[in-house]
Design a protein around this motif. Sequence first.
Motif: not given
Length: 361
Positions: A62-67, A220-223, A254-262, A264-265
């Motif tokens: 998540l921190l890398f995505f935000v960066s 809009q999609t992640v919301s 990897s899918i779980e990780s990105n699902s949590w992050i999306l 949260l976004f």
Amino acid sequence: MTTERRYDIDWLRVIAIGLLLIYHIAIIFQPWAMFIGFIRSEDALVGLWEPMTMLNVWRIPLLFFVSGMGLYFAMKKRNWKQLFIERGKRILLPFVFGILVITPLHFLVFQNYYNMPLSYFPHMGHLWFLGNIVVYVIVLLPLFFYLKKNENGKFGMTISKVMTYALGPLSISAFFMLEIGVVQPQLFELYAETWHGFFMGFLAFFFGFLFVYSGSAFWQTVSKWKWLYIVIASVLFAIRFTRFESISNMYITSIESNSWILGLFGIGYSYFNKPSALLSYLSAAVYPVYIIHMFVLYAGALLILPLDLHPMLEFVGITLFTFIVCFLIYEFILKRITILRPLFGLKWKFKSVVQKELKRI
């Protein structure tokens, strides 16, 4: 394209760093803490690690995505030379200073706790994250400026179109799965100073930029689909954590990780994209707190563990000590001493100091 201040991204950065502190404190109470250079409590809290296994797979990505997202916003106001200089001051300078001055401090506390001979040992420690970011900026900035220059071209239009579908943002998991296949890490959550951590961070940084680059379509999609992502992540976590873990693997993680992050976004964009005085303060404080927290955490362990309290009281005590002392150091030292500010990623208020002195004259 998105240009306004994104308070939800600021909140996610603050929350991620806060969780990082708690995560590091929890390591003290695990039987294997000393194997990775942490002070270890004699009384383990193995159950404390259960929720940490959920945080493990998304807190650093998540921190890398935000960066990566932050770099996109920074490019709106700066050319490539200005951006290199700004990132050098904000990231490279604290990174080098931290290696030479900050990380040796918590190693000295570790040596003292275990009655080892004291020695000066410069090392990256928890600041490896900053070193990765420096490399990503150097490598990716030419590509990012090219994309920015052609953001209304076919590539930009295609990315925006892909991001309109619920599975569009999640499709990036294919690249993270490829990284797992190529690097073959021992553990998914083994990020620090590993090739897995480097390439995983590279992908997250790159796609963080692309998410914002795609414009409003992504948000809009992640919301809209945020709870779908959270459900997917929860199901995959349950499989990984329960007796069905044998059917789980790092590709699925990897899918779980990105699902949590999306998810949260999406939650952040829906509910936290608004200014507040608290956020303004925490946004400025969180970076220097991240830099110093390991030294403060080790100092807290040095003082509290010998008291031989119940391990849960020790955990609470070290947690309170770490957060309180970190913010006291930030508020009364790092924030107020001009020469220290740039060494901890804060803006150097040299001009304002000079202006005040000129007015007195």
